[in-house]
Motif scaffolding. Structure first.
Motif, mmCIF file in Angstrom:
data_model
loop_
_atom_site.group_PDB
_atom_site.id
_atom_site.type_symbol
_atom_site.label_atom_id
_atom_site.label_comp_id
_atom_site.label_asym_id
_atom_site.label_seq_id
_atom_site.Cartn_x
_atom_site.Cartn_y
_atom_site.Cartn_z
ATOM 1 N N VAL A 185 0.837 -1.196 0.000
ATOM 2 C CA VAL A 185 0.000 0.000 0.000
ATOM 3 C C VAL A 185 0.876 1.251 0.000
ATOM 4 C CG1 VAL A 185 -1.803 1.261 1.236
ATOM 5 C CG2 VAL A 185 -1.828 -1.239 1.207
ATOM 6 N N LEU A 186 1.932 1.225 0.795
ATOM 7 C CA LEU A 186 2.847 2.366 0.842
ATOM 8 C C LEU A 186 3.516 2.583 -0.515
ATOM 9 C CD1 LEU A 186 4.529 1.673 4.312
ATOM 10 C CD2 LEU A 186 2.679 3.280 3.786
ATOM 11 N N TRP A 187 3.836 1.503 -1.224
ATOM 12 C CA TRP A 187 4.449 1.619 -2.538
ATOM 13 C C TRP A 187 3.479 2.246 -3.540
ATOM 14 C CZ3 TRP A 187 8.699 2.100 -4.987
ATOM 15 C CH2 TRP A 187 8.807 1.823 -6.358
ATOM 16 N N VAL A 188 2.212 1.833 -3.503
ATOM 17 C CA VAL A 188 1.197 2.415 -4.386
ATOM 18 C C VAL A 188 1.041 3.905 -4.107
ATOM 19 C CG1 VAL A 188 -1.267 2.404 -4.958
ATOM 20 C CG2 VAL A 188 -0.047 0.241 -4.708
ATOM 21 N N LEU A 189 1.012 4.283 -2.837
ATOM 22 C CA LEU A 189 0.900 5.692 -2.479
ATOM 23 C C LEU A 189 2.112 6.483 -2.962
ATOM 24 C CD1 LEU A 189 -0.520 5.502 1.163
ATOM 25 C CD2 LEU A 189 -1.690 6.403 -0.850
ATOM 26 N N LEU A 190 3.298 5.925 -2.806
ATOM 27 C CA LEU A 190 4.512 6.620 -3.223
ATOM 28 C C LEU A 190 4.522 6.849 -4.724
ATOM 29 C CD1 LEU A 190 7.259 7.786 -2.491
ATOM 30 C CD2 LEU A 190 8.241 5.503 -2.764
ATOM 31 N N GLN A 191 4.110 5.855 -5.500
ATOM 32 C CA GLN A 191 4.057 6.015 -6.953
ATOM 33 C C GLN A 191 3.109 7.137 -7.345
ATOM 34 O OE1 GLN A 191 3.093 1.904 -8.146
ATOM 35 N NE2 GLN A 191 5.008 1.903 -9.298
ATOM 36 N N ASN A 192 1.947 7.184 -6.727
ATOM 37 C CA ASN A 192 0.976 8.235 -7.039
ATOM 38 C C ASN A 192 1.499 9.602 -6.617
ATOM 39 O OD1 ASN A 192 -1.968 7.229 -7.964
ATOM 40 N ND2 ASN A 192 -1.002 5.638 -6.760
ATOM 41 N N ALA A 193 2.193 9.660 -5.474
ATOM 42 C CA ALA A 193 2.745 10.937 -5.002
ATOM 43 C C ALA A 193 3.801 11.463 -5.962
ATOM 44 C CB ALA A 193 3.334 10.759 -3.604
ATOM 45 N N VAL A 194 4.671 10.591 -6.442
ATOM 46 C CA VAL A 194 5.732 11.004 -7.368
ATOM 47 C C VAL A 194 5.124 11.503 -8.680
ATOM 48 C CG1 VAL A 194 7.665 10.173 -8.743
ATOM 49 C CG2 VAL A 194 7.488 9.536 -6.340
ATOM 50 N N ASN A 195 4.137 10.785 -9.213
ATOM 51 C CA ASN A 195 3.506 11.201 -10.465
ATOM 52 C C ASN A 195 2.830 12.561 -10.331
ATOM 53 O OD1 ASN A 195 4.302 8.860 -11.775
ATOM 54 N ND2 ASN A 195 2.419 7.765 -11.272
ATOM 55 N N LEU A 196 2.112 12.749 -9.237
ATOM 56 C CA LEU A 196 1.425 14.027 -9.027
ATOM 57 C C LEU A 196 2.415 15.152 -8.803
ATOM 58 C CD1 LEU A 196 -1.205 15.569 -8.696
ATOM 59 C CD2 LEU A 196 -1.259 14.862 -6.290
ATOM 60 N N ALA A 197 3.469 14.887 -8.037
ATOM 61 C CA ALA A 197 4.472 15.914 -7.758
ATOM 62 C C ALA A 197 5.209 16.320 -9.029
ATOM 63 C CB ALA A 197 5.458 15.410 -6.711
ATOM 64 N N ALA A 198 5.443 15.372 -9.938
ATOM 65 C CA ALA A 198 6.126 15.693 -11.190
ATOM 66 C C ALA A 198 5.311 16.700 -11.993
ATOM 67 C CB ALA A 198 6.366 14.423 -11.997
ATOM 68 N N GLY A 199 4.034 16.451 -12.143
ATOM 69 C CA GLY A 199 3.188 17.401 -12.863
ATOM 70 C C GLY A 199 3.130 18.749 -12.174
ATOM 71 N N LEU A 200 3.017 18.718 -10.856
ATOM 72 C CA LEU A 200 2.956 19.960 -10.083
ATOM 73 C C LEU A 200 4.234 20.771 -10.263
ATOM 74 C CD1 LEU A 200 1.311 21.500 -7.835
ATOM 75 C CD2 LEU A 200 2.716 20.259 -6.187
ATOM 76 N N GLY A 201 5.383 20.120 -10.126
ATOM 77 C CA GLY A 201 6.654 20.823 -10.223
ATOM 78 C C GLY A 201 6.949 21.328 -11.620
ATOM 79 N N LEU A 202 6.676 20.510 -12.628
ATOM 80 C CA LEU A 202 6.968 20.917 -14.001
ATOM 81 C C LEU A 202 6.083 22.085 -14.444
ATOM 82 C CD1 LEU A 202 7.449 17.427 -15.705
ATOM 83 C CD2 LEU A 202 9.216 19.054 -15.004
ATOM 84 N N MET A 203 4.812 22.029 -14.129
ATOM 85 C CA MET A 203 3.922 23.135 -14.506
ATOM 86 C C MET A 203 4.251 24.392 -13.721
ATOM 87 S SD MET A 203 1.842 22.254 -16.970
ATOM 88 C CE MET A 203 0.228 23.075 -16.907
ATOM 89 N N ALA A 204 4.676 24.249 -12.464
ATOM 90 C CA ALA A 204 5.069 25.416 -11.673
ATOM 91 C C ALA A 204 6.319 26.058 -12.245
ATOM 92 C CB ALA A 204 5.281 25.020 -10.219
ATOM 93 N N SER A 205 7.252 25.238 -12.707
ATOM 94 C CA SER A 205 8.484 25.785 -13.288
ATOM 95 C C SER A 205 8.215 26.532 -14.576
ATOM 96 C CB SER A 205 9.476 24.647 -13.546
ATOM 97 O OG SER A 205 9.025 23.798 -14.599
ATOM 98 N N ALA A 206 7.115 26.221 -15.256
ATOM 99 C CA ALA A 206 6.739 26.910 -16.489
ATOM 100 C C ALA A 206 5.767 28.054 -16.215
ATOM 101 C CB ALA A 206 6.117 25.913 -17.461
ATOM 102 N N ASP A 207 5.588 28.423 -14.934
ATOM 103 C CA ASP A 207 4.659 29.483 -14.525
ATOM 104 C C ASP A 207 3.221 29.185 -14.956
ATOM 105 O OD1 ASP A 207 6.648 31.028 -13.309
ATOM 106 O OD2 ASP A 207 7.216 31.932 -15.208
ATOM 107 N N ARG A 208 2.848 27.921 -14.901
ATOM 108 C CA ARG A 208 1.493 27.513 -15.288
ATOM 109 C C ARG A 208 0.855 26.677 -14.189
ATOM 110 N NH1 ARG A 208 0.042 25.083 -20.111
ATOM 111 N NH2 ARG A 208 -1.568 26.686 -20.255
ATOM 112 N N LEU A 209 1.230 26.968 -12.931
ATOM 113 C CA LEU A 209 0.685 26.221 -11.801
ATOM 114 C C LEU A 209 -0.821 26.403 -11.703
ATOM 115 C CD1 LEU A 209 1.129 24.478 -9.300
ATOM 116 C CD2 LEU A 209 1.579 26.568 -7.992
ATOM 117 N N ASP A 210 -1.321 27.623 -12.016
ATOM 118 C CA ASP A 210 -2.753 27.873 -11.938
ATOM 119 C C ASP A 210 -3.523 26.985 -12.908
ATOM 120 O OD1 ASP A 210 -1.541 29.204 -14.045
ATOM 121 O OD2 ASP A 210 -3.081 30.774 -14.106
#
Length: 335
Positions: A185-210
């Motif tokens: 269960v912890l592994w499934v959660l970690l995979q989802n966290a990494v995927n979501l964080a990648a999108g969050l970080g990449l869009m924020a770096s492009a000034d498109r977080l909104d």
């Protein structure tokens, strides 16, 4: 317990109970009383066997005999619309409320991890470079790029069905893997966290977080909450293996496992709503504030459902387990 002596002492009762169950036609009054009496005795003997001298073959035989006897005594019962209504208005919210001490901390920790990883990705060019080449990153984060076009890549109905199936699988895996001490269960959660964080970080770096938040929040609030509930229940099931409390480990796992299976059905319905929002609302032409408002409304409705309806059901004695008539017979046995 001497198993051979136990079998020799009670075999006649088992055979007589089996004969009464197989009897064609109506039983006499004396035979009906004998059937009930033997059913109670054999149920107690099954409990004694399971606690003192577990023998898989004999336990399976007696379990089948007791189940058939219970059906003969109380009659078979078919699921009705009333059962479904009772499940969604009492048992499912009660099960969600009972496990809140597991899934609420899971949600808070998951959010903290995603925020930290997202900030790290947005702030460190080297981390972004390790994810993809600069041209690929620009393609993903540009207006109309991969992150935006994903939600309109298929017809709304087909996309909703695909999303629902995928999320139901994630929730089901979290529930099913809980018995393995909760580690998967912890592994499934970690995979989802990494995927979501990648999108969050990449869009924020492009000034498109909104833009990213406007796409993820309408459906993501309810969707992730359902995943958190499933993960919390899975972790609780894993902890039951380690510490069953005052119950026997097999009894504790049976009770928590039945509740977990019921929650899989309830969470599938919750994820169906989240999938519909993701398919029809997220890619729609509605203003960002309106799409987010719909997601927030769905999330608030679910939380009220759990913390108001569920709390009342738990206060009334509901545990989220199946009806008492559908549970295996358990008799108290001295250690």
């Amino acid at each position: 317990m001497d198993l051979d002596v136990f079998v020799a002492a009670h075999r006649a009762e088992w055979e007589r109970l089996d004969a009464l169950i197989r009897r064609r036609g109506r039983l006499t009054g004396a035979e009906a009383e004998e059937l009930v009496r033997l059913y109670q005795r054999v149920a107690t003997q099954l409990s004694q066997l399971q606690s003192s001298a577990p023998d898989p073959a004999l336990a399976s035989r007696l379990t089948t005999l007791v189940a058939r006897a219970r059906s003969a005594v109380v009659g078979s019962r078919r699921a009705t619309w009333r059962d479904a209504l009772l499940f969604f208005t009492v048992r499912f919210p009660a099960a969600c409320y009972r496990t809140r001490h597991w899934w609420v901390p899971t949600a808070l920790l998951f959010t903290a991890v995603v925020a930290a990883l997202g900030w790290w990705i947005a702030d460190d060019p080297q981390v972004r470079a390790s994810i993809a080449a600069p041209d690929e990153l620009r393609e993903m984060t540009r207006p109309g790029g991969a992150y935006e076009s994903y939600y309109s890549s298929s017809p709304a109905a087909a996309f909703s069905a695909q999303v629902w199936t995928n999320n139901a699988q994630v929730a089901g895996m979290s529930l099913a893997f809980g018995a393995l001490l909760g580690l998967p269960v912890l592994w499934v959660l970690l995979q989802n966290a990494v995927n979501l964080a990648a999108g969050l970080g990449l869009m924020a770096s492009a000034d498109r977080l909104d833009v990213f938040l406007g796409l993820i929040l309408p459906h993501g609030l309810l969707e992730l909450t359902a995943v958190f509930v499933a993960a919390g229940v899975g972790l609780r099931l894993g902890w039951t293996v380690i510490d069953p409390g005052p119950r026997r480990r097999t009894t504790a796992l049976a009770q928590e496992g039945r509740a977990a299976l019921g929650m899989a059905v309830g969470l599938a319905a919750v994820l169906l709503v989240a999938g519909a929002i993701e398919g029809f609302v997220t890619p729609s032409g509605l203003p960002t504030w309106a799409r987010i408002a719909i997601g927030v409304a769905a999330e608030v409705a679910f939380l009220l459902y759990v913390f108001v309806v569920g709390r009342r059901a738990v206060a009334a004695g509901e545990t989220g387990d199946v009806a008492a008539a559908d549970r295996p017979v358990e008799a108290p046995v001295a250690a």
